[in-house]
Design a protein around this motif. Structure first.
Motif, PDB file in Angstrom:
ATOM      1  N   GLU A 238       0.811  -1.211   0.000  1.00  0.00           N
ATOM      2  CA  GLU A 238       0.000   0.000   0.000  1.00  0.00           C
ATOM      3  C   GLU A 238       0.851   1.272   0.000  1.00  0.00           C
ATOM      4  O   GLU A 238       0.597   2.208  -0.756  1.00  0.00           O
ATOM      5  CB  GLU A 238      -0.924  -0.025   1.217  1.00  0.00           C
ATOM      6  N   GLN A 239       1.898   1.238   0.838  1.00  0.00           N
ATOM      7  CA  GLN A 239       2.755   2.417   0.949  1.00  0.00           C
ATOM      8  C   GLN A 239       3.495   2.684  -0.351  1.00  0.00           C
ATOM      9  O   GLN A 239       3.562   3.822  -0.825  1.00  0.00           O
ATOM     10  CB  GLN A 239       3.737   2.210   2.125  1.00  0.00           C
ATOM     11  N   ASN A 240       4.029   1.612  -0.954  1.00  0.00           N
ATOM     12  CA  ASN A 240       4.735   1.755  -2.231  1.00  0.00           C
ATOM     13  C   ASN A 240       3.816   2.334  -3.300  1.00  0.00           C
ATOM     14  O   ASN A 240       4.232   3.126  -4.142  1.00  0.00           O
ATOM     15  CB  ASN A 240       5.236   0.390  -2.729  1.00  0.00           C
ATOM     16  N   ALA A 241       2.567   1.902  -3.266  1.00  0.00           N
ATOM     17  CA  ALA A 241       1.599   2.377  -4.260  1.00  0.00           C
ATOM     18  C   ALA A 241       1.379   3.880  -4.108  1.00  0.00           C
ATOM     19  O   ALA A 241       1.272   4.603  -5.097  1.00  0.00           O
ATOM     20  CB  ALA A 241       0.289   1.622  -4.110  1.00  0.00           C
ATOM     21  N   LYS A 242       1.362   4.328  -2.852  1.00  0.00           N
ATOM     22  CA  LYS A 242       1.162   5.766  -2.603  1.00  0.00           C
ATOM     23  C   LYS A 242       2.342   6.567  -3.149  1.00  0.00           C
ATOM     24  O   LYS A 242       2.170   7.640  -3.735  1.00  0.00           O
ATOM     25  CB  LYS A 242       1.007   6.022  -1.102  1.00  0.00           C
ATOM     26  N   ILE A 243       3.547   6.018  -2.961  1.00  0.00           N
ATOM     27  CA  ILE A 243       4.755   6.709  -3.456  1.00  0.00           C
ATOM     28  C   ILE A 243       4.721   6.754  -4.989  1.00  0.00           C
ATOM     29  O   ILE A 243       4.997   7.779  -5.606  1.00  0.00           O
ATOM     30  CB  ILE A 243       6.036   5.984  -2.961  1.00  0.00           C
ATOM     31  N   ALA A 244       4.339   5.605  -5.581  1.00  0.00           N
ATOM     32  CA  ALA A 244       4.275   5.544  -7.048  1.00  0.00           C
ATOM     33  C   ALA A 244       3.269   6.548  -7.586  1.00  0.00           C
ATOM     34  O   ALA A 244       3.493   7.183  -8.619  1.00  0.00           O
ATOM     35  CB  ALA A 244       3.898   4.124  -7.476  1.00  0.00           C
ATOM     36  N   LYS A 245       2.186   6.697  -6.858  1.00  0.00           N
ATOM     37  CA  LYS A 245       1.135   7.636  -7.284  1.00  0.00           C
ATOM     38  C   LYS A 245       1.704   9.059  -7.395  1.00  0.00           C
ATOM     39  O   LYS A 245       1.473   9.760  -8.381  1.00  0.00           O
ATOM     40  CB  LYS A 245      -0.019   7.588  -6.279  1.00  0.00           C
ATOM     41  N   VAL A 246       2.481   9.440  -6.394  1.00  0.00           N
ATOM     42  CA  VAL A 246       3.078  10.787  -6.397  1.00  0.00           C
ATOM     43  C   VAL A 246       4.016  10.939  -7.600  1.00  0.00           C
ATOM     44  O   VAL A 246       3.982  11.943  -8.315  1.00  0.00           O
ATOM     45  CB  VAL A 246       3.841  11.042  -5.073  1.00  0.00           C
ATOM     46  N   GLU A 247       4.823   9.909  -7.838  1.00  0.00           N
ATOM     47  CA  GLU A 247       5.787   9.976  -8.950  1.00  0.00           C
ATOM     48  C   GLU A 247       5.099  10.100 -10.293  1.00  0.00           C
ATOM     49  O   GLU A 247       5.490  10.900 -11.137  1.00  0.00           O
ATOM     50  CB  GLU A 247       6.656   8.716  -8.959  1.00  0.00           C
ATOM     51  N   PHE A 248       4.080   9.270 -10.488  1.00  0.00           N
ATOM     52  CA  PHE A 248       3.368   9.305 -11.771  1.00  0.00           C
ATOM     53  C   PHE A 248       2.644  10.633 -11.958  1.00  0.00           C
ATOM     54  O   PHE A 248       2.606  11.182 -13.050  1.00  0.00           O
ATOM     55  CB  PHE A 248       2.379   8.143 -11.890  1.00  0.00           C
ATOM     56  N   ILE A 257      -1.205  20.064 -21.694  1.00  0.00           N
ATOM     57  CA  ILE A 257      -2.612  19.737 -21.468  1.00  0.00           C
ATOM     58  C   ILE A 257      -3.210  19.102 -22.726  1.00  0.00           C
ATOM     59  O   ILE A 257      -2.852  19.482 -23.836  1.00  0.00           O
ATOM     60  CB  ILE A 257      -3.383  21.000 -21.000  1.00  0.00           C
ATOM     61  N   LYS A 258      -4.041  18.100 -22.531  1.00  0.00           N
ATOM     62  CA  LYS A 258      -4.587  17.370 -23.673  1.00  0.00           C
ATOM     63  C   LYS A 258      -5.663  18.178 -24.399  1.00  0.00           C
ATOM     64  O   LYS A 258      -6.295  19.034 -23.797  1.00  0.00           O
ATOM     65  CB  LYS A 258      -5.199  16.053 -23.182  1.00  0.00           C
ATOM     66  N   GLU A 259      -5.873  17.793 -25.635  1.00  0.00           N
ATOM     67  CA  GLU A 259      -6.889  18.464 -26.446  1.00  0.00           C
ATOM     68  C   GLU A 259      -8.275  18.316 -25.803  1.00  0.00           C
ATOM     69  O   GLU A 259      -9.144  19.172 -25.937  1.00  0.00           O
ATOM     70  CB  GLU A 259      -6.883  17.864 -27.856  1.00  0.00           C
ATOM     71  N   SER A 260      -8.443  17.225 -25.067  1.00  0.00           N
ATOM     72  CA  SER A 260      -9.727  16.969 -24.406  1.00  0.00           C
ATOM     73  C   SER A 260      -9.962  17.913 -23.233  1.00  0.00           C
ATOM     74  O   SER A 260     -11.054  17.964 -22.677  1.00  0.00           O
ATOM     75  CB  SER A 260      -9.749  15.538 -23.877  1.00  0.00           C
ATOM     76  N   ASN A 261      -8.888  18.630 -22.849  1.00  0.00           N
ATOM     77  CA  ASN A 261      -8.940  19.499 -21.676  1.00  0.00           C
ATOM     78  C   ASN A 261      -8.974  18.697 -20.380  1.00  0.00           C
ATOM     79  O   ASN A 261      -9.290  19.216 -19.326  1.00  0.00           O
ATOM     80  CB  ASN A 261     -10.163  20.419 -21.733  1.00  0.00           C
ATOM     81  N   TRP A 262      -8.712  17.434 -20.481  1.00  0.00           N
ATOM     82  CA  TRP A 262      -8.741  16.531 -19.324  1.00  0.00           C
ATOM     83  C   TRP A 262      -7.336  16.387 -18.773  1.00  0.00           C
ATOM     84  O   TRP A 262      -6.399  16.098 -19.518  1.00  0.00           O
ATOM     85  CB  TRP A 262      -9.275  15.169 -19.780  1.00  0.00           C
ATOM     86  N   GLN A 263      -7.206  16.586 -17.485  1.00  0.00           N
ATOM     87  CA  GLN A 263      -5.911  16.354 -16.855  1.00  0.00           C
ATOM     88  C   GLN A 263      -5.866  14.900 -16.373  1.00  0.00           C
ATOM     89  O   GLN A 263      -6.634  14.524 -15.490  1.00  0.00           O
ATOM     90  CB  GLN A 263      -5.734  17.334 -15.676  1.00  0.00           C
ATOM     91  N   PRO A 264      -5.011  14.079 -16.983  1.00  0.00           N
ATOM     92  CA  PRO A 264      -4.961  12.673 -16.572  1.00  0.00           C
ATOM     93  C   PRO A 264      -4.749  12.511 -15.064  1.00  0.00           C
ATOM     94  O   PRO A 264      -4.070  13.327 -14.437  1.00  0.00           O
ATOM     95  CB  PRO A 264      -3.779  12.119 -17.356  1.00  0.00           C
ATOM     96  N   ILE A 265      -5.355  11.462 -14.539  1.00  0.00           N
ATOM     97  CA  ILE A 265      -5.386  11.277 -13.088  1.00  0.00           C
ATOM     98  C   ILE A 265      -4.660   9.993 -12.711  1.00  0.00           C
ATOM     99  O   ILE A 265      -4.686   9.013 -13.463  1.00  0.00           O
ATOM    100  CB  ILE A 265      -6.867  11.215 -12.622  1.00  0.00           C
ATOM    101  N   VAL A 266      -4.011  10.002 -11.563  1.00  0.00           N
ATOM    102  CA  VAL A 266      -3.394   8.768 -11.056  1.00  0.00           C
ATOM    103  C   VAL A 266      -4.164   8.337  -9.809  1.00  0.00           C
ATOM    104  O   VAL A 266      -4.400   9.140  -8.908  1.00  0.00           O
ATOM    105  CB  VAL A 266      -1.906   8.976 -10.686  1.00  0.00           C
ATOM    106  N   LEU A 267      -4.573   7.077  -9.789  1.00  0.00           N
ATOM    107  CA  LEU A 267      -5.295   6.554  -8.625  1.00  0.00           C
ATOM    108  C   LEU A 267      -4.648   5.246  -8.181  1.00  0.00           C
ATOM    109  O   LEU A 267      -3.928   4.616  -8.959  1.00  0.00           O
ATOM    110  CB  LEU A 267      -6.761   6.281  -8.989  1.00  0.00           C
ATOM    111  N   THR A 268      -4.916   4.861  -6.948  1.00  0.00           N
ATOM    112  CA  THR A 268      -4.470   3.531  -6.512  1.00  0.00           C
ATOM    113  C   THR A 268      -5.713   2.663  -6.338  1.00  0.00           C
ATOM    114  O   THR A 268      -6.816   3.174  -6.119  1.00  0.00           O
ATOM    115  CB  THR A 268      -3.709   3.597  -5.169  1.00  0.00           C
TER     116      THR A 268
END
Ligand code: GDP
Length: 355
Positions: A238-248, A257-268
């Motif tokens: 779980e902790q590693n996943a949280k760290i990876a989330k920050v990095e990504f 910014i994408k043409e869709s105006n959507w900011q890609p999201i990182v989730l765990t």
């Protein structure tokens, strides 16, 4: 024998050639009469009949010219009823948890009364004689769900061929009333690009590693992803996943910014423990609302249709060229001449194309 053959036919909707028999001509006639007609296929598909949907996809995947003709007719008549679903692409390396995730996510959707179809694009399936993706045994719960339909990857000689069949299967699934279409792929060759070009939302599944998450990841994939989900965020991980989330997250912000105006999201998430699935569903709903509002949704689909028109033409031209018997023998001669230093690649190509 007749019984056995008609059972076979009913199973896949495709008539099998009869072996030698005194009555074979008569039997073929009888079997032809028993074959389902195009209007029958269309009305059953529109009713949401899974057996007929499966049979129609078998026709789409067939290389037999008659089957293809029938499939095209069915597709044409189903087209006005298609286009109403949300198409989601899911990719990630083997073992990341794609099947487990699709099972959890799919169940989450069917529990809301939605109908979910899972298709796969696996260009290696023709080599391995059978698909590893979309394998029904890997989604035990979803496969018994009456609101879910799971179809393994079509086999084909090329990724283009596999992709075209999947595109057509999407249309049939939509006509059959499936409102969410999930397309699973593994990052073999260009398969991710191909799936990206047929979906509305592209989700990349990742695992948390030892802090070097961004290494070894194809740059293009990050650019394609509308979301990155770090799976197996449970237990010690779980902790590693949280760290990876920050990095990504940091990495994603480096992209324009994408043409869709959507900011890609990182989730765990933990597909196994059903954690984070609801958030992912909400994120996709938000994306769809945003892109429908700013009209990017339709623009992207139109763009994809144009892409598929051109790529189908390219594919067809190539197939026609290489399957032409005249070209086949001339090509061998040109290769020989090339090996013997009697021609140049360009002259050889010109002569073959002029043929
Ligand atoms: P795929 O090859 O990407 O389809 O991966 P699978 O869904 O087959 O999963 C590979 C392995 O990872 C299986 O043993 C799963 O039980 C396990 N797995 C999948 N999701 C999770 C998760 O969220 N947490 C944990 N701990 N294991 C998971």
């Amino acid at each position: 024998m007749i019984k056995k053959q008609s059972a076979l036919q009913e199973k896949d909707g495709v008539s099998k050639p009869e072996t030698t028999s005194a009555f074979s001509a008569e039997k073929i006639k009888q079997n032809r009469a028993k074959q389902n007609s195009v209007p029958e296929f269309v009305s059953k598909i529109l009713e949401g009949n899974i057996t007929f949907l499966s049979k129609a996809i078998t026709l789409v995947e067939s290389t037999n010219a008659n089957h293809q003709k029938k499939a095209n007719e069915i597709l044409k008549q189903c087209l006005p009823y298609a286009n109403k679903s949300i198409r989601i692409g899911i990719t990630g390396v083997p073992g990341v948890g794609k099947s487990t995730f699709i099972e959890a996510f799919g169940k989450h959707l069917t529990n809301q009364g939605k109908k979910v179809a899972v298709l796969a694009v696996d260009p290696s399936s023709s080599v391995n004689k059978g698909s590893i993706l979309g394998d029904k045994t890997r989604m035990e719960q979803l496969v018994t769900d009456k609101n879910a339909f799971i179809r393994p990857s079509p086999s084909g000689t090329s990724l283009g061929g596999v992709a075209q069949k999947t595109r057509e299967s999407i249309i049939l699934c939509e006509a059959a009333g499936f409102d969410t279409i999930i397309i699973e792929t593994v990052g073999v060759g260009q398969s991710e690009t191909v799936v990206h070009s047929m979906v509305d939302f592209f989700l990349l599944l990742k695992l948390a590693g030892a802090g070097d998450e961004l290494q070894g990841i194809k740059r293009g994939i990050i650019e394609m992803a509308d979301a990155i989900v770090i799976n197996k965020a449970d237990g010690d991980n779980e902790q590693n996943a949280k760290i990876a989330k920050v990095e990504f997250n940091r990495a994603l912000h480096l992209y324009p910014i994408k043409e869709s105006n959507w900011q890609p999201i990182v989730l765990t998430a933990s597909a196994l423990k059903n954690i984070g699935i609801e958030k992912i569903d909400k994120m996709i709903t938000d994306y769809i609302s945003l892109t429908k509002e700013n009209e990017y949704f339709t623009k992207k689909r139109n763009h994809q249709n144009k892409y598929w028109l051109l790529s189908t033409i390219n594919q067809q031209l190539k197939d026609n060229f290489y399957n032409n018997p005249l070209i086949k023998s001339a090509l061998l001669k040109e290769i020989l001449a090339l090996e013997n230093g009697k021609t140049t690649p360009f002259n050889a190509a010109k002569r073959l194309l002029d043929l």
